[in-house]
Design an enzyme around this catalytic site. Structure first.
Site, PDB file in Angstrom:
ATOM      1  CE  LYS A  14      30.275  56.764  27.442  1.00 33.99           C
ATOM      2  NZ  LYS A  14      30.626  57.242  26.085  1.00 33.99           N
ATOM      3  NE  ARG A  89      36.215  56.334  27.644  1.00 28.63           N
ATOM      4  CZ  ARG A  89      35.248  57.174  28.027  1.00 28.63           C
ATOM      5  NH1 ARG A  89      34.755  57.126  29.231  1.00 28.63           N
ATOM      6  NH2 ARG A  89      34.760  58.052  27.176  1.00 28.63           N
ATOM      7  NE  ARG A 128      29.649  66.833  25.192  1.00 32.66           N
ATOM      8  CZ  ARG A 128      29.883  65.606  25.654  1.00 32.66           C
ATOM      9  NH1 ARG A 128      28.980  64.979  26.363  1.00 32.66           N
ATOM     10  NH2 ARG A 128      31.013  64.995  25.372  1.00 32.66           N
ATOM     11  NE  ARG A 134      33.552  67.021  27.863  1.00 35.73           N
ATOM     12  CZ  ARG A 134      33.120  65.765  27.837  1.00 35.73           C
ATOM     13  NH1 ARG A 134      31.945  65.460  28.350  1.00 35.73           N
ATOM     14  NH2 ARG A 134      33.870  64.824  27.318  1.00 35.73           N
ATOM     15  NE  ARG A 146      36.286  62.685  23.393  1.00 36.19           N
ATOM     16  CZ  ARG A 146      35.312  63.593  23.520  1.00 36.19           C
ATOM     17  NH1 ARG A 146      35.442  64.791  22.993  1.00 36.19           N
ATOM     18  NH2 ARG A 146      34.236  63.298  24.200  1.00 36.19           N
TER      19      ARG A 146
HETATM   20  P1  B4P Z   1      26.777  62.066  25.713  1.00 37.66           P
HETATM   21  O1  B4P Z   1      26.756  61.028  24.659  1.00 37.66           O
HETATM   22  O2  B4P Z   1      25.804  61.953  26.813  1.00 37.66           O
HETATM   23  O3  B4P Z   1      28.263  62.090  26.127  1.00 37.66           O
HETATM   24  P2  B4P Z   1      29.131  60.877  26.694  1.00 37.66           P
HETATM   25  O4  B4P Z   1      28.997  59.639  25.845  1.00 37.66           O
HETATM   26  O5  B4P Z   1      28.783  60.732  28.135  1.00 37.66           O
HETATM   27  O6  B4P Z   1      30.501  61.533  26.555  1.00 37.66           O
HETATM   28  P3  B4P Z   1      32.028  61.169  26.454  1.00 37.66           P
HETATM   29  O7  B4P Z   1      32.281  59.729  26.188  1.00 37.66           O
HETATM   30  O8  B4P Z   1      32.539  62.160  25.478  1.00 37.66           O
HETATM   31  O9  B4P Z   1      32.623  61.617  27.818  1.00 37.66           O
HETATM   32  P4  B4P Z   1      33.340  61.028  29.070  1.00 37.66           P
HETATM   33  O10 B4P Z   1      33.055  62.073  30.049  1.00 37.66           O
HETATM   34  O11 B4P Z   1      32.967  59.623  29.417  1.00 37.66           O
HETATM   35  O12 B4P Z   1      26.498  63.434  25.052  1.00 37.66           O
HETATM   36  C1  B4P Z   1      27.012  63.846  23.806  1.00 37.66           C
HETATM   37  C2  B4P Z   1      26.104  64.895  23.169  1.00 37.66           C
HETATM   38  O13 B4P Z   1      25.078  64.237  22.460  1.00 37.66           O
HETATM   39  C3  B4P Z   1      25.404  65.824  24.157  1.00 37.66           C
HETATM   40  O14 B4P Z   1      25.495  67.133  23.680  1.00 37.66           O
HETATM   41  C4  B4P Z   1      23.956  65.371  24.153  1.00 37.66           C
HETATM   42  O15 B4P Z   1      23.047  66.415  24.381  1.00 37.66           O
HETATM   43  C5  B4P Z   1      23.810  64.802  22.761  1.00 37.66           C
HETATM   44  N1  B4P Z   1      22.820  63.736  22.695  1.00 37.66           N
HETATM   45  C6  B4P Z   1      22.635  62.749  23.603  1.00 37.66           C
HETATM   46  N2  B4P Z   1      21.630  61.935  23.213  1.00 37.66           N
HETATM   47  C7  B4P Z   1      21.192  62.416  21.994  1.00 37.66           C
HETATM   48  C8  B4P Z   1      20.168  62.012  21.079  1.00 37.66           C
HETATM   49  N3  B4P Z   1      19.393  60.950  21.302  1.00 37.66           N
HETATM   50  N4  B4P Z   1      20.005  62.710  19.936  1.00 37.66           N
HETATM   51  C9  B4P Z   1      20.774  63.807  19.694  1.00 37.66           C
HETATM   52  N5  B4P Z   1      21.752  64.257  20.531  1.00 37.66           N
HETATM   53  C10 B4P Z   1      21.940  63.568  21.668  1.00 37.66           C
HETATM   54  O16 B4P Z   1      34.910  60.987  28.700  1.00 37.66           O
HETATM   55  C11 B4P Z   1      35.697  62.121  28.414  1.00 37.66           C
HETATM   56  C12 B4P Z   1      37.187  61.783  28.430  1.00 37.66           C
HETATM   57  O17 B4P Z   1      37.599  61.393  29.778  1.00 37.66           O
HETATM   58  C13 B4P Z   1      37.653  60.584  27.575  1.00 37.66           C
HETATM   59  O18 B4P Z   1      37.906  60.971  26.242  1.00 37.66           O
HETATM   60  C14 B4P Z   1      38.954  60.135  28.327  1.00 37.66           C
HETATM   61  O19 B4P Z   1      40.048  60.947  27.990  1.00 37.66           O
HETATM   62  C15 B4P Z   1      38.623  60.377  29.781  1.00 37.66           C
HETATM   63  N6  B4P Z   1      38.080  59.182  30.453  1.00 37.66           N
HETATM   64  C16 B4P Z   1      36.816  59.044  30.975  1.00 37.66           C
HETATM   65  N7  B4P Z   1      36.651  57.815  31.501  1.00 37.66           N
HETATM   66  C17 B4P Z   1      37.821  57.141  31.318  1.00 37.66           C
HETATM   67  C18 B4P Z   1      38.257  55.811  31.624  1.00 37.66           C
HETATM   68  N8  B4P Z   1      37.433  54.925  32.221  1.00 37.66           N
HETATM   69  N9  B4P Z   1      39.522  55.441  31.285  1.00 37.66           N
HETATM   70  C19 B4P Z   1      40.344  56.333  30.703  1.00 37.66           C
HETATM   71  N10 B4P Z   1      39.996  57.593  30.364  1.00 37.66           N
HETATM   72  C20 B4P Z   1      38.753  58.012  30.670  1.00 37.66           C
END
Ligand code: B4P
Length: 192
Positions: A14, A89, A128, A134, A146
């Site tokens: 994302k 979420r 990551r 993180r 998670r």
């Molecule tokens: P991403 O996949 O980009 O990470 P994300 O989904 O944005 O992260 P996440 O869900 O963990 O975080 P969020 O901040 O929303 O990247 C992951 C890795 O994959 C990276 O290293 C990237 O380089 C790699 N990658 C990407 N594409 C790739 C590909 N095609 N091939 C190989 N590798 C690839 O949430 C964090 C925390 O915040 C949650 O757990 C929760 O506690 C809280 N939170 C956030 N929003 C909330 C909400 N709305 N309600 C309640 N809690 C919330």
């Protein structure tokens, strides 16, 4: 105005794809994860409370993230449209978002749902964690918690938007550019 939700489990790409989508379509990026991490970095009372929850792999309370999104919408009255990343979420967050957008005479046009296998998610997040600083990415048990939280509380968000026929499933494995092209194909069906 074009409003899009980028949806998927933790580590599904994302954050990665959001950067490319906002550059291509001129949308305002709203990531609740990023907003929470800014609060943590600034050591605000909200940030301190959120960090303890995030470090267990749990979701922060609905009222906290809804309040943050409401303020961010208010702060961007001239945006062309919003890309919501990691929000909503829960079903309660989805209902609240619909209400907030209705006040602005707009709505969600499209929910792009990234599909990635659990083993790939764990692999990406551990990778990551080696460099991101993180704390929620360094422990495999927290990462799996998670993913459990996602299945328990977040996957229903897709069901909510399916009722309005707004969900497109996108294969989230492959190169970053391949996935971006598949996402863009769906966005291009909507004109700004
Ligand atoms: P991403 O996949 O980009 O990470 P994300 O989904 O944005 O992260 P996440 O869900 O963990 O975080 P969020 O901040 O929303 O990247 C992951 C890795 O994959 C990276 O290293 C990237 O380089 C790699 N990658 C990407 N594409 C790739 C590909 N095609 N091939 C190989 N590798 C690839 O949430 C964090 C925390 O915040 C949650 O757990 C929760 O506690 C809280 N939170 C956030 N929003 C909330 C909400 N709305 N309600 C309640 N809690 C919330």
């Amino acid at each position: 105005m074009l409003n899009i939700i980028l949806f998927g489990p933790p580590g599904s790409g994302k954050g990665t794809q959001s950067e490319k989508l906002i550059a291509q379509y001129g949308l305002k990026h709203l990531s609740t994860g990023d907003l929470l991490r800014s609060e943590i970095a600034a050591q605000t009372p909200l940030g301190i409370e959120a960090k303890a929850i995030m470090d267990k792999g749990h979701l922060v309370p609905d009222e906290v993230v809804i309040g943050m999104i409401s303020s961010a919408l208010e702060a961007n009255p001239t945006a062309n449209g919003f890309l919501f990343d990691g929000f909503p979420r829960t079903e309660a967050q989805s209902i609240a978002l619909d209400g907030l957008l209705e006040l602005k005479n707009t709505e969600i046009a499209l929910v792009l749902s990234l599909e990635v296998s659990e083993e790939e998610l764990v692999k990406r997040l551990l990778q990551r964690g080696l460099t991101s600083g993180r704390s929620d990415d360094t422990n495999e048990n927290v990462i799996r918690a998670r993913i459990v939280e996602y299945h328990k509380k977040t996957s229903v968000v897709a069901d909510y938007y399916k009722k309005f026929d707004k969900v497109k499933n996108i294969k989230g494995e492959g190169t970053v550019d391949e996935i971006f092209n598949a996402l863009s194909e769906e966005v291009n069906k909507f004109s700004l």
